[in-house]
Design a protein around this motif. Structure first.
Motif, PDB file in Angstrom:
ATOM      1  N   MET A 169     -51.276 -13.955  18.103  1.00 20.88           N
ATOM      2  CA  MET A 169     -51.440 -15.406  18.082  1.00 20.88           C
ATOM      3  C   MET A 169     -52.467 -15.796  19.135  1.00 20.88           C
ATOM      4  SD  MET A 169     -48.632 -18.484  18.604  1.00 20.88           S
ATOM      5  CE  MET A 169     -47.610 -17.943  17.233  1.00 20.88           C
ATOM      6  N   GLY A 170     -53.467 -16.588  18.748  1.00 21.83           N
ATOM      7  CA  GLY A 170     -54.520 -16.982  19.670  1.00 21.83           C
ATOM      8  C   GLY A 170     -54.274 -18.358  20.248  1.00 21.83           C
ATOM      9  N   ARG A 171     -54.288 -18.473  21.591  1.00 25.00           N
ATOM     10  CA  ARG A 171     -54.086 -19.756  22.261  1.00 25.00           C
ATOM     11  C   ARG A 171     -55.131 -19.904  23.361  1.00 25.00           C
ATOM     12  NH1 ARG A 171     -48.449 -18.715  24.384  1.00 25.00           N
ATOM     13  NH2 ARG A 171     -49.232 -16.585  24.192  1.00 25.00           N
ATOM     14  N   GLU A 172     -55.879 -20.997  23.307  1.00 27.82           N
ATOM     15  CA  GLU A 172     -56.899 -21.238  24.317  1.00 27.82           C
ATOM     16  C   GLU A 172     -56.694 -22.611  24.945  1.00 27.82           C
ATOM     17  OE1 GLU A 172     -60.889 -20.366  23.173  1.00 27.82           O
ATOM     18  OE2 GLU A 172     -60.339 -18.556  22.064  1.00 27.82           O
ATOM     19  N   TYR A 173     -56.924 -22.669  26.244  1.00 33.38           N
ATOM     20  CA  TYR A 173     -56.659 -23.879  27.031  1.00 33.38           C
ATOM     21  C   TYR A 173     -57.910 -24.274  27.816  1.00 33.38           C
ATOM     22  CZ  TYR A 173     -51.641 -22.826  26.440  1.00 33.38           C
ATOM     23  OH  TYR A 173     -50.390 -22.571  25.934  1.00 33.38           O
ATOM     24  N   TYR A 174     -58.094 -25.572  27.982  1.00 34.98           N
ATOM     25  CA  TYR A 174     -59.091 -26.090  28.909  1.00 34.98           C
ATOM     26  C   TYR A 174     -58.387 -26.379  30.230  1.00 34.98           C
ATOM     27  CZ  TYR A 174     -62.359 -26.720  25.057  1.00 34.98           C
ATOM     28  OH  TYR A 174     -63.198 -26.503  23.997  1.00 34.98           O
ATOM     29  N   ALA A 175     -58.991 -25.908  31.322  1.00 32.00           N
ATOM     30  CA  ALA A 175     -58.413 -26.114  32.645  1.00 32.00           C
ATOM     31  C   ALA A 175     -59.508 -26.570  33.599  1.00 32.00           C
ATOM     32  CB  ALA A 175     -57.770 -24.831  33.157  1.00 32.00           C
ATOM     33  N   LEU A 176     -59.242 -27.612  34.361  1.00 30.11           N
ATOM     34  CA  LEU A 176     -60.186 -28.068  35.381  1.00 30.11           C
ATOM     35  C   LEU A 176     -59.697 -27.569  36.731  1.00 30.11           C
ATOM     36  CD1 LEU A 176     -62.732 -29.734  35.996  1.00 30.11           C
ATOM     37  CD2 LEU A 176     -61.226 -31.682  36.439  1.00 30.11           C
ATOM     38  N   CYS A 177     -60.549 -26.751  37.370  1.00 23.93           N
ATOM     39  CA  CYS A 177     -60.161 -26.082  38.612  1.00 23.93           C
ATOM     40  C   CYS A 177     -60.840 -26.701  39.824  1.00 23.93           C
ATOM     41  CB  CYS A 177     -60.542 -24.610  38.563  1.00 23.93           C
ATOM     42  SG  CYS A 177     -59.885 -23.737  37.143  1.00 23.93           S
ATOM     43  N   MET A 178     -60.204 -26.562  40.959  1.00 19.74           N
ATOM     44  CA  MET A 178     -60.799 -26.936  42.228  1.00 19.74           C
ATOM     45  C   MET A 178     -61.694 -25.784  42.690  1.00 19.74           C
ATOM     46  SD  MET A 178     -57.254 -28.465  43.821  1.00 19.74           S
ATOM     47  CE  MET A 178     -57.948 -28.876  45.413  1.00 19.74           C
ATOM     48  N   GLY A 179     -62.909 -26.108  43.094  1.00 20.56           N
ATOM     49  CA  GLY A 179     -63.849 -25.072  43.495  1.00 20.56           C
ATOM     50  C   GLY A 179     -64.853 -24.779  42.397  1.00 20.56           C
ATOM     51  N   VAL A 180     -65.981 -24.179  42.780  1.00 23.07           N
ATOM     52  CA  VAL A 180     -67.048 -23.868  41.826  1.00 23.07           C
ATOM     53  C   VAL A 180     -67.086 -22.363  41.580  1.00 23.07           C
ATOM     54  CG1 VAL A 180     -69.508 -24.080  41.304  1.00 23.07           C
ATOM     55  CG2 VAL A 180     -68.372 -25.837  42.675  1.00 23.07           C
ATOM     56  N   MET A 181     -66.796 -21.956  40.363  1.00 22.58           N
ATOM     57  CA  MET A 181     -66.795 -20.534  40.002  1.00 22.58           C
ATOM     58  C   MET A 181     -68.217 -20.042  39.757  1.00 22.58           C
ATOM     59  SD  MET A 181     -63.641 -20.000  37.366  1.00 22.58           S
ATOM     60  CE  MET A 181     -61.939 -20.338  37.791  1.00 22.58           C
ATOM     61  N   THR A 182     -68.442 -18.779  40.071  1.00 19.61           N
ATOM     62  CA  THR A 182     -69.740 -18.164  39.776  1.00 19.61           C
ATOM     63  C   THR A 182     -69.785 -17.630  38.348  1.00 19.61           C
ATOM     64  OG1 THR A 182     -68.949 -16.067  40.681  1.00 19.61           O
ATOM     65  CG2 THR A 182     -70.135 -17.545  42.178  1.00 19.61           C
ATOM     66  N   GLY A 183     -68.638 -17.338  37.769  1.00 18.66           N
ATOM     67  CA  GLY A 183     -68.606 -16.811  36.406  1.00 18.66           C
ATOM     68  C   GLY A 183     -67.177 -16.611  35.947  1.00 18.66           C
ATOM     69  N   GLY A 184     -67.034 -16.175  34.708  1.00 16.52           N
ATOM     70  CA  GLY A 184     -65.711 -15.948  34.145  1.00 16.52           C
ATOM     71  C   GLY A 184     -65.156 -14.601  34.528  1.00 16.52           C
ATOM     72  N   GLY A 185     -63.995 -14.275  33.963  1.00 15.82           N
ATOM     73  CA  GLY A 185     -63.377 -13.005  34.274  1.00 15.82           C
ATOM     74  C   GLY A 185     -62.009 -12.878  33.631  1.00 15.82           C
ATOM     75  N   VAL A 186     -61.240 -11.923  34.118  1.00 16.76           N
ATOM     76  CA  VAL A 186     -59.889 -11.664  33.615  1.00 16.76           C
ATOM     77  C   VAL A 186     -58.947 -11.535  34.805  1.00 16.76           C
ATOM     78  CG1 VAL A 186     -58.409 -10.136  32.254  1.00 16.76           C
ATOM     79  CG2 VAL A 186     -60.816 -10.396  31.641  1.00 16.76           C
ATOM     80  N   VAL A 187     -57.811 -12.190  34.717  1.00 15.68           N
ATOM     81  CA  VAL A 187     -56.758 -11.995  35.708  1.00 15.68           C
ATOM     82  C   VAL A 187     -55.644 -11.196  35.032  1.00 15.68           C
ATOM     83  CG1 VAL A 187     -55.178 -13.065  37.359  1.00 15.68           C
ATOM     84  CG2 VAL A 187     -57.308 -14.220  36.748  1.00 15.68           C
ATOM     85  N   ASN A 188     -55.401 -10.006  35.537  1.00 16.99           N
ATOM     86  CA  ASN A 188     -54.359  -9.127  34.996  1.00 16.99           C
ATOM     87  C   ASN A 188     -53.364  -8.847  36.119  1.00 16.99           C
ATOM     88  OD1 ASN A 188     -52.768  -7.198  33.797  1.00 16.99           O
ATOM     89  ND2 ASN A 188     -54.449  -5.884  33.125  1.00 16.99           N
ATOM     90  N   GLU A 189     -52.455  -9.780  36.312  1.00 17.09           N
ATOM     91  CA  GLU A 189     -51.481  -9.692  37.397  1.00 17.09           C
ATOM     92  C   GLU A 189     -50.101 -10.064  36.871  1.00 17.09           C
ATOM     93  OE1 GLU A 189     -51.946  -8.605  40.350  1.00 17.09           O
ATOM     94  OE2 GLU A 189     -54.123  -8.690  40.680  1.00 17.09           O
ATOM     95  N   PRO A 190     -49.078  -9.250  37.170  1.00 21.62           N
ATOM     96  CA  PRO A 190     -47.723  -9.560  36.696  1.00 21.62           C
ATOM     97  C   PRO A 190     -47.184 -10.832  37.340  1.00 21.62           C
ATOM     98  CG  PRO A 190     -47.661  -7.787  38.302  1.00 21.62           C
ATOM     99  CD  PRO A 190     -49.116  -8.046  38.013  1.00 21.62           C
ATOM    100  N   ILE A 191     -46.308 -11.502  36.626  1.00 18.47           N
ATOM    101  CA  ILE A 191     -45.734 -12.764  37.101  1.00 18.47           C
ATOM    102  C   ILE A 191     -44.213 -12.670  37.095  1.00 18.47           C
ATOM    103  CG2 ILE A 191     -45.387 -15.197  36.483  1.00 18.47           C
ATOM    104  CD1 ILE A 191     -48.281 -15.296  35.576  1.00 18.47           C
ATOM    105  N   ASP A 192     -43.616 -13.235  38.144  1.00 16.07           N
ATOM    106  CA  ASP A 192     -42.157 -13.273  38.252  1.00 16.07           C
ATOM    107  C   ASP A 192     -41.754 -14.568  38.940  1.00 16.07           C
ATOM    108  OD1 ASP A 192     -39.546 -12.517  38.002  1.00 16.07           O
ATOM    109  OD2 ASP A 192     -39.728 -10.658  39.158  1.00 16.07           O
ATOM    110  N   ARG A 193     -40.459 -14.824  38.980  1.00 15.48           N
ATOM    111  CA  ARG A 193     -39.953 -15.987  39.677  1.00 15.48           C
ATOM    112  C   ARG A 193     -40.298 -15.886  41.159  1.00 15.48           C
ATOM    113  NH1 ARG A 193     -38.639 -20.553  37.370  1.00 15.48           N
ATOM    114  NH2 ARG A 193     -37.616 -19.355  35.713  1.00 15.48           N
ATOM    115  N   HIS A 194     -40.697 -17.005  41.762  1.00 16.96           N
ATOM    116  CA  HIS A 194     -41.041 -17.019  43.187  1.00 16.96           C
ATOM    117  C   HIS A 194     -39.797 -16.640  44.002  1.00 16.96           C
ATOM    118  CE1 HIS A 194     -42.374 -18.413  47.124  1.00 16.96           C
ATOM    119  NE2 HIS A 194     -43.595 -18.570  46.636  1.00 16.96           N
ATOM    120  N   PRO A 195     -39.922 -15.740  44.987  1.00 20.19           N
ATOM    121  CA  PRO A 195     -38.742 -15.262  45.715  1.00 20.19           C
ATOM    122  C   PRO A 195     -38.029 -16.340  46.528  1.00 20.19           C
ATOM    123  CG  PRO A 195     -40.768 -14.485  46.757  1.00 20.19           C
ATOM    124  CD  PRO A 195     -41.163 -15.098  45.442  1.00 20.19           C
ATOM    125  N   LYS A 196     -38.744 -17.393  46.923  1.00 16.66           N
ATOM    126  CA  LYS A 196     -38.126 -18.425  47.763  1.00 16.66           C
ATOM    127  C   LYS A 196     -37.979 -19.761  47.046  1.00 16.66           C
ATOM    128  CE  LYS A 196     -39.713 -16.424  52.132  1.00 16.66           C
ATOM    129  NZ  LYS A 196     -40.499 -16.655  53.376  1.00 16.66           N
TER     130      LYS A 196
END
Length: 328
Positions: A169-196
């Motif tokens: 299933m393909g899902r794409e989102y528009y996101a407005l970020c703080m800061g100026v990016m130099t280019g795109g990329g991939v974030v491959n990081e596991p996610i879990d509930r915040h410990p605190k």
């Protein structure tokens, strides 16, 4: 309350080549429209029989038997049907596609027991009371806008859940970020509930959490912000918000992951006013594609950015037109 029960009656003959396999394994292949866990449940309840007899899931079959499924799906009365306004952009006998506005919660919970997308679905489509979670297969955060699909039948729900699991299933989102990016990329990081902070998610230590992959590309740069388009491979809670914050580009207006509200130095008074007035995360589910459960054809929808998001972009572009861009 309207009776929205559904009856399923189907029969399948076990092919000889499937002989000597377990009952539940054979049934999962012959009744592939339903999940394995549901097949197991129906076998244990005696709703899925072999030659009219109740067997155990692990019992071996020899081939040639008749498997009969006779199930009545009772309506789920945990939630009330309510007249909640929904922007339905597509519907047929199998699926419903909704364009969700900001501020609308998808599923009832402790903080929002009613007035949700689910309550509105039950009001508009009473038959959804017989489908688990009223057909909802994925959610959007309360203040995230855009497209989401709902299954209208149990078969469609199993089909769509499988697409989410195998990432077709393909899902794409528009996101407005703080800061100026130099280019795109991939974030491959596991996610879990915040410990605190239990209301938050966080990138988990190596070897922990659920895998999460977000692709992002730059759509437009401004003086102090970047509009990116994110494509999800996985669908973890708050995934885009967590990932972009993790790499140092949190979403504008994000109350959980942007830290203390800080305005860039040298911004124009007009942009300052618009940013202060934007009280939610700048995230919009703008594109959805999936394999239709009935036709097996790829279908897709697009959703325009909402007015408040567009107003934000207009102010940022006007600032660029007046003062130019900052050097990367």
């Amino acid at each position: 309350m309207t009776d929205a029960s559904q009856t399923i009656k189907e029969s399948q003959i076990v092919p000889n080549e499937l002989g000597q396999k377990r009952f539940d394994q054979i049934a999962a292949q012959l009744f592939a429209d339903y999940s394995r866990s549901r097949i197991q449940q129906w076998i244990k309840e005696g709703r899925l029989t072999v030659n009219g007899k109740t067997l155990k899931p692990r019992d071996k079959l020899i081939g040639g038997e008749t498997l009969t499924l006779d199930v009545t799906l009772e309506s789920d009365e945990r939630w009330e049907a309510e007249p909640v306004e929904l922007n339905v952009v597509y519907e047929d006998e199998q699926i419903i596609v909704i364009d969700k506005p900001a501020g609308l919660v998808v599923h009832p919970g402790a903080g929002t027991p009613s007035g949700t997308v689910l309550n509105g679905l039950l009001y508009r489509y009473p038959e959804l009371a017989a489908v688990p979670r009223a057909g909802i297969v994925h959610r959007l955060d309360k203040d995230t806008t855009g497209l989401m699909v709902v299954a209208r039948t149990l078969t469609a729900q199993t089909h769509l859940a499988g697409q989410l699991q195998d990432r077709s299933m393909g899902r794409e989102y528009y996101a407005l970020c703080m800061g100026v990016m130099t280019g795109g990329g991939v974030v491959n990081e596991p996610i879990d509930r915040h410990p605190k902070h239990r209301t938050k998610m966080a990138v988990a230590p190596t070897g922990m959490g659920k895998d999460a992959i977000t692709h992002y590309r730059v759509e437009q740069r401004f003086r102090n912000h970047t509009l990116v388009r994110c494509k999800l491979e996985t669908g973890r809670t708050h995934q885009i918000r967590v990932h972009l914050s993790h790499i140092g580009y949190p979403l504008v207006g994000d109350p959980l992951y942007a830290g203390r509200s800080r305005l860039p130095k040298g911004i124009s008074p007009e942009v300052m006013t618009v940013l202060k007035a934007f009280k939610r995360q700048a995230l919009h589910a703008g594109y959805l594609e999936l394999i239709h459960p009935a036709t097996d054809e790829m279908v897709s929808w697009e959703s325009d950015l909402p007015e408040d998001f567009l107003g934000l972009l207009d102010a940022l572009q006007e600032e660029v037109d007046t003062y130019g861009t900052n050097e990367l």
